[in-house]
Design an enzyme around this catalytic site. Sequence first.
Site, short mmCIF file in Angstrom:
data_model
loop_
_atom_site.label_atom_id
_atom_site.label_comp_id
_atom_site.label_asym_id
_atom_site.label_seq_id
_atom_site.Cartn_x
_atom_site.Cartn_y
_atom_site.Cartn_z
N GLY A 144 0.79 -1.22 0.00
CA GLY A 144 0.00 0.00 0.00
C GLY A 144 0.82 1.27 0.00
CB CYS A 145 -0.23 4.73 0.85
SG CYS A 145 -1.69 4.83 -0.21
CG ASN A 146 2.69 1.14 4.45
OD1 ASN A 146 1.48 0.98 4.51
ND2 ASN A 146 3.54 0.11 4.37
#
Length: 369
Positions: A154-156
């Site tokens: 994901g975004c991390n």
Amino acid sequence: MTISMERPAAVVTATPRLPEISRMAGVGTAVSDTSFTQSEVLELLDIDNPKIRSVFLNSAITRRHLTLPPADESGRRAPEPQGDLLDKHKRLAVEMGARALESCLKNAGAGLSDLRHLCCVTSTGFLTPGLSALIIRELGIDPHCSRSDIVGMGCNAGLNALGVVSGWSAAHPGELAVVLCSEACSAAYALDGTMRTAVVNSLFGDGAAALALVAGGGEAAPAGPRILKFASLIITDALDAMRYDWDRAQDRFSFFLDPQIPYVVGAHAEIVVDRLLAGTGLRRSEIGHWLVHSGGKKVIDAVMVNLGLSRHDVRHTIGVLRDYGNVSSASFLFSYERLLAEEVARPGDYGVLMTMGPGSTIETALVQW
């Protein structure tokens, strides 16, 4: 109650010189070909529900790069089946990723022949062989180039990759490695008109970003910031608050964001930043540059309040959200590129990189120019 957003005056302390893991040597970004304002997206998708329109128009996003399905004879844009979305992801991720990688290498004063390790990050589609293999073939990179792929974090994930590749870089001093985040968010859209998908469809945009790393080199080391330390936090009580899973009603994958996630992230931001700075002798007030993931207006506001940051501190985070939307794992590198373009960072300055994503997870890194 009024919350002061002014940062306290910096306190000069004697900080220990932290050992360098690796060094950031260059950055490059790319986006897909077509962009739309939020109002244009609403009209193209024929959205007239006032609540959903409000989500789009109050997102603090002016324009995003998107690759929408073509209009049919009636002018409507029908949802794409999962197979078509996977094809779209493959095409866009390779095309944007290749351009971002070439831009990054040029910025680092290097060429494709200098590349020794390529780590590709994506969460907007699944590929086997991975994106790294496709990029190597697309650009004619030496097939002996070491590679890795980080999928589904994901975004991390950009900072997860940075930690892994910094370790590779430290074990191979003087050799060039690149972290490449390529996110075809248009390939993860469900155009079903529900509030669940409206939150996602109002936020994400297509984008790719690459960061070059080199360890060692002595006086010949690149001029970019030194990577000093990482700290992570997974909020297991909010494991399902951000997820991309199979929607049986839609017969396809669908992304879900819990409305409470900005407050969950904000409440835990201080914990992980304090852990990052522990043992360094640094206070938060001594961090000159904050590069925070452009997760959305409410996420940015929550992080600002809980860390006592000003809008100036997160100006690039806000600017990237405004101009590109949330480009997932690539977002913080878009902000880093803007910071470099300002030419305000000075030798000795410290910076904190922060990304947030499914898990729910907060990733951080400490760097110094």
